[in-house]
Write an enzyme that holds these catalytic residues in place. Structure first.
Site, PDB file in Angstrom:
ATOM      1  N   CYS A   1       0.802  -1.171  -0.192  1.00  0.00           N
ATOM      2  CA  CYS A   1      -0.095   0.166  -0.069  1.00  0.00           C
ATOM      3  C   CYS A   1       0.946   1.244   0.103  1.00  0.00           C
ATOM      4  CB  CYS A   1      -0.917   0.068   1.100  1.00  0.00           C
ATOM      5  SG  CYS A   1      -1.886  -1.352   1.353  1.00  0.00           S
TER       6      CYS A   1
ATOM      7  N   HIS B   1      -9.934   2.233   0.742  1.00  0.00           N
ATOM      8  CA  HIS B   1      -8.491   2.057   0.701  1.00  0.00           C
ATOM      9  C   HIS B   1      -8.303   1.618  -0.693  1.00  0.00           C
ATOM     10  CE1 HIS B   1      -4.312   1.432   1.212  1.00  0.00           C
ATOM     11  NE2 HIS B   1      -4.385   0.210   2.069  1.00  0.00           N
TER      12      HIS B   1
ATOM     13  N   GLU C   1       0.223   4.302  13.523  1.00  0.00           N
ATOM     14  CA  GLU C   1       0.665   5.736  13.178  1.00  0.00           C
ATOM     15  C   GLU C   1       0.533   6.835  13.892  1.00  0.00           C
ATOM     16  OE1 GLU C   1      -0.602   8.098   9.268  1.00  0.00           O
ATOM     17  OE2 GLU C   1      -1.815   6.305   9.691  1.00  0.00           O
TER      18      GLU C   1
ATOM     19  N   HIS D   1      -2.244   7.963   6.483  1.00  0.00           N
ATOM     20  CA  HIS D   1      -2.629   6.564   5.878  1.00  0.00           C
ATOM     21  C   HIS D   1      -3.884   6.009   6.479  1.00  0.00           C
ATOM     22  CE1 HIS D   1      -2.020   2.958   3.668  1.00  0.00           C
ATOM     23  NE2 HIS D   1      -1.927   2.108   4.823  1.00  0.00           N
TER      24      HIS D   1
ATOM     25  N   PHE E   1       1.277  -3.442   3.761  1.00  0.00           N
ATOM     26  CA  PHE E   1       1.449  -4.969   4.420  1.00  0.00           C
ATOM     27  C   PHE E   1       3.002  -5.397   4.466  1.00  0.00           C
ATOM     28  CE2 PHE E   1      -2.968  -6.597   3.353  1.00  0.00           C
ATOM     29  CZ  PHE E   1      -3.288  -6.099   4.603  1.00  0.00           C
TER      30      PHE E   1
ATOM     31  N   LYS F   1      -9.500   7.924   3.986  1.00  0.00           N
ATOM     32  CA  LYS F   1      -9.989   6.649   3.679  1.00  0.00           C
ATOM     33  C   LYS F   1     -11.939   6.511   4.075  1.00  0.00           C
ATOM     34  CE  LYS F   1      -5.556   4.270   3.137  1.00  0.00           C
ATOM     35  NZ  LYS F   1      -4.854   5.449   3.240  1.00  0.00           N
TER      36      LYS F   1
END
Length: 584
Positions: A335, A510, A486, A475, A571, A505
């Site tokens: 991502c 996403h 985060e 993110h 990931f 998001k």
């Protein structure tokens, strides 16, 4: 140090002494420079801080107990220095002040840098030291200098250089064009209006192939990209490539170039590049080819299956469509792919490999197998999109991310090239940073240390300071662990400054490898318009997330800094951060 007690009569020049027990505890030591009898029972002792400073004299009784450190110092090596007064100095941003606690033999010099009218502790000259990020005022710095000699400190002022040297060959990179295909609609105007209005583009997916899936909501683009392209062109592209070409065309025109590409724009195609991020591109082509193979045999499989399956198809199709021959690269880092692709393009322009680059990300992975896999991981959010966004970044009731698709591209250009042709400049693509968690195949490192490293590297690469950061495009996928990691990193890096944070998001879902590209487009628009979009879906902020999350309505971008950060984490521990600077 092996401290031990002696009488004042026993000390000799070179001894390191502390006059009282509390001085030992506070690491407050002095070098005995010389001694002189003052009276039969009194000694005059001249003391100087061991790391340099001004002398002080003490009258000690011969039998008075003092503490010596168990080692002697060469008195000739201890400099006599005085901290100048700063009362009449006119400070400017970029000035530095160093402070050394000279009475502590183990002390390190601390540097403060003036940014936006305040002084911030600066561990390595780039604002990522161990201070709390709150800053101090000019009056505090003047007071430090005035009290330095008395307190055993040495304070020095370093004026900002007249001009800062740039790295050899490095060029400044600016953003001159934007393009997007997102769940909020086709084009950047639809994206920006949707963000400001707090709308979301998450909907229930249709088609019998999705029947039986435990989660059937996704952030899908509401128009068929194939209908916006000539039929013969569209049939040779996968869905992600179609998104990319449409976004690239918009960004190209937005930058002021002619329709058609490099030749029509009078550009050397060898000086233009493409850099796109993708995880899979479009997984449906391979799935469809496999289904045809099993149902109808090998002759039913299209010869375009392989070229339309590779993740690099989006970059190659943008290159074909606009006749770009400098390079067409694809970045695959989960991502973080889109943000890393932009960062790589920044470097290619900085160091003269190309003059212009289309950079961002494109993805189309709203497919049954991908949705089923995410659902099996228990990573997907559920909910009725008609009742509000199921994606709830930073919210107390968040339950996972919403899979999405789309593309976001920026036209990046060397500043001299852009100014020479009179281009409108949205902002500067000032720097970027990468790191890796090395923690788990899918889960984020809960400490946030890897994210923090990428944040610091991006600010450093931009030639900035943490005090310059006025906004973060997070993110924040709305997973429980990811948002916490985060938030922990942002709190640790930015300290107590309460930098406003937006997460998109909730609006979009996403977008996987395209997320970094679309969110960079939004960050550039934030700088250009001076407005921070609200975060959709976060009705009640998680108590564990101590961030200033922009909610409910847009907010004016603060003026006491010039950097906006756009975060992407993937990931496997891929971390990428882009630093954009307000156009000067």
């Amino acid at each position: 140090m092996n401290p031990h007690s002696v009488t004042a009569a026993e000390v000799v020049p070179g001894d390191l002494v502390a006059l009282a027990g509390e001085d030992v505890a506070a690491d407050r030591w002095y070098v005995v420079m010389h001694t002189l009898p003052e009276a039969p029972e009194v000694i005059r002792v001249t003391l100087r801080p061991p790391l340099g400073g001004t002398d002080r004299e003490e009258l000690l009784r011969r039998e008075q107990r003092v503490t010596v450190a168990g080692r002697r110092v060469d008195v000739a090596a201890v400099p006599e220095v005085s901290s100048p007064t700063l009362d009449d100095v006119e400070f400017r941003d970029g000035d530095k002040v160093t402070s050394l606690r000279a009475v502590d033999p183990g002390a390190d010099e601390v540097t403060y840098v003036r940014r936006w009218g305040a002084w911030y502790r600066d561990g390595d000259g780039h604002g990522d030291g161990d201070g709390d990020g709150t800053g101090v005022g000019d009056a505090d710095v003047r007071r430090w200098a005035a009290e330095a000699d008395r307190e055993g400190h040495v304070v020095r002022h370093e004026p900002r250089p007249v001009s800062e040297a740039r790295a050899a060959g490095a060029r400044r990179v600016v953003v001159t064009g934007l393009g997007a295909m997102t769940p909020l609609g086709a084009g950047t105007s639809e994206l920006w209006q949707g963000l400001l209005e707090g709308r979301h583009g998450i909907r229930e997916v249709e088609g019998e192939e999705f029947d039986g899936l435990p989660v059937r909501v996704a952030g899908t683009v509401p128009v068929d990209p194939a209908r916006l392209l000539p039929r013969q062109v569209a049939r040779r592209m996968n869905r992600a490539a179609q998104f990319a070409v449409l976004a690239a065309r918009e960004a190209w025109a937005d930058a002021g170039f002619a329709e058609g590409g490099t030749r029509e724009s009078g550009l050397d195609p060898e000086r233009v590049g493409v850099s796109l991020g993708a995880i899979l591109g479009d997984a449906s082509v391979l799935v469809g080819g496999d289904r045809k193979l099993r149902d109808k045999g090998p002759r039913s499989v299209s010869p375009l299956t392989t070229p339309m399956t590779v993740p690099s198809q989006a970059a190659s199709q943008v290159s074909l469509d606009l006749h770009i021959t400098g390079e067409a690269r694809t970045v695959t880092s989960a991502c973080a792919s889109g943000t890393e692709a932009i960062g790589q393009a920044v470097d290619r322009i900085r160091y003269g490999r190309v003059d212009i680059a289309l950079a961002g990300g494109a993805e189309a992975v709203v497919t049954p197998a991908i949705m089923a896999s995410f659902a099996a991981m228990r990573a997907l959010a559920e909910g009725d999109p008609s009742e509000g966004s199921p994606s709830r970044p930073f919210a107390k009731d968040r339950g996972g991310f919403v899979n999405g698709e789309g593309a976001g591209l920026l036209v990046l250009e060397s500043e001299e090239h852009a100014r020479a042709r009179g281009a409108r400049i949205y902002c500067e693509a000032a720097g970027w940073g990468l790191s890796a968690d090395a923690h788990h195949v899918a889960a984020p490192d809960p400490s946030g240390d890897g994210i923090a490293l990428a944040l610091r590297r991006a600010v450093r690469d931009a030639g900035g300071h943490l005090a310059d950061v006025v906004h973060v495009n997070a993110h924040a996928t709305a997973t429980v662990d990811g948002d916490l990691a985060e938030a922990r990193a942002l709190q640790g890096v930015l300290g107590a400054r309460n930098v406003p944070v937006t997460a998109l998001k909730g609006h979009l879902g996403h977008l996987q490898g395209a997320a970094g590209g679309v969110e960079a487009v939004a960050a550039a628009l934030t700088l250009h318009h001076g407005l921070m979009p609200p975060t959709v879906g976060c009705a009640e902020l998680d108590d564990a997330i101590d961030l200033d999350v922009v909610r409910d309505a847009p907010r004016a971008l603060p003026l006491d800094g010039d950097l906006v950060l756009s975060n992407s984490f993937g990931f496997g521990g891929h971390n990428a951060v882009l630093a954009l600077r307000r156009a000067s």
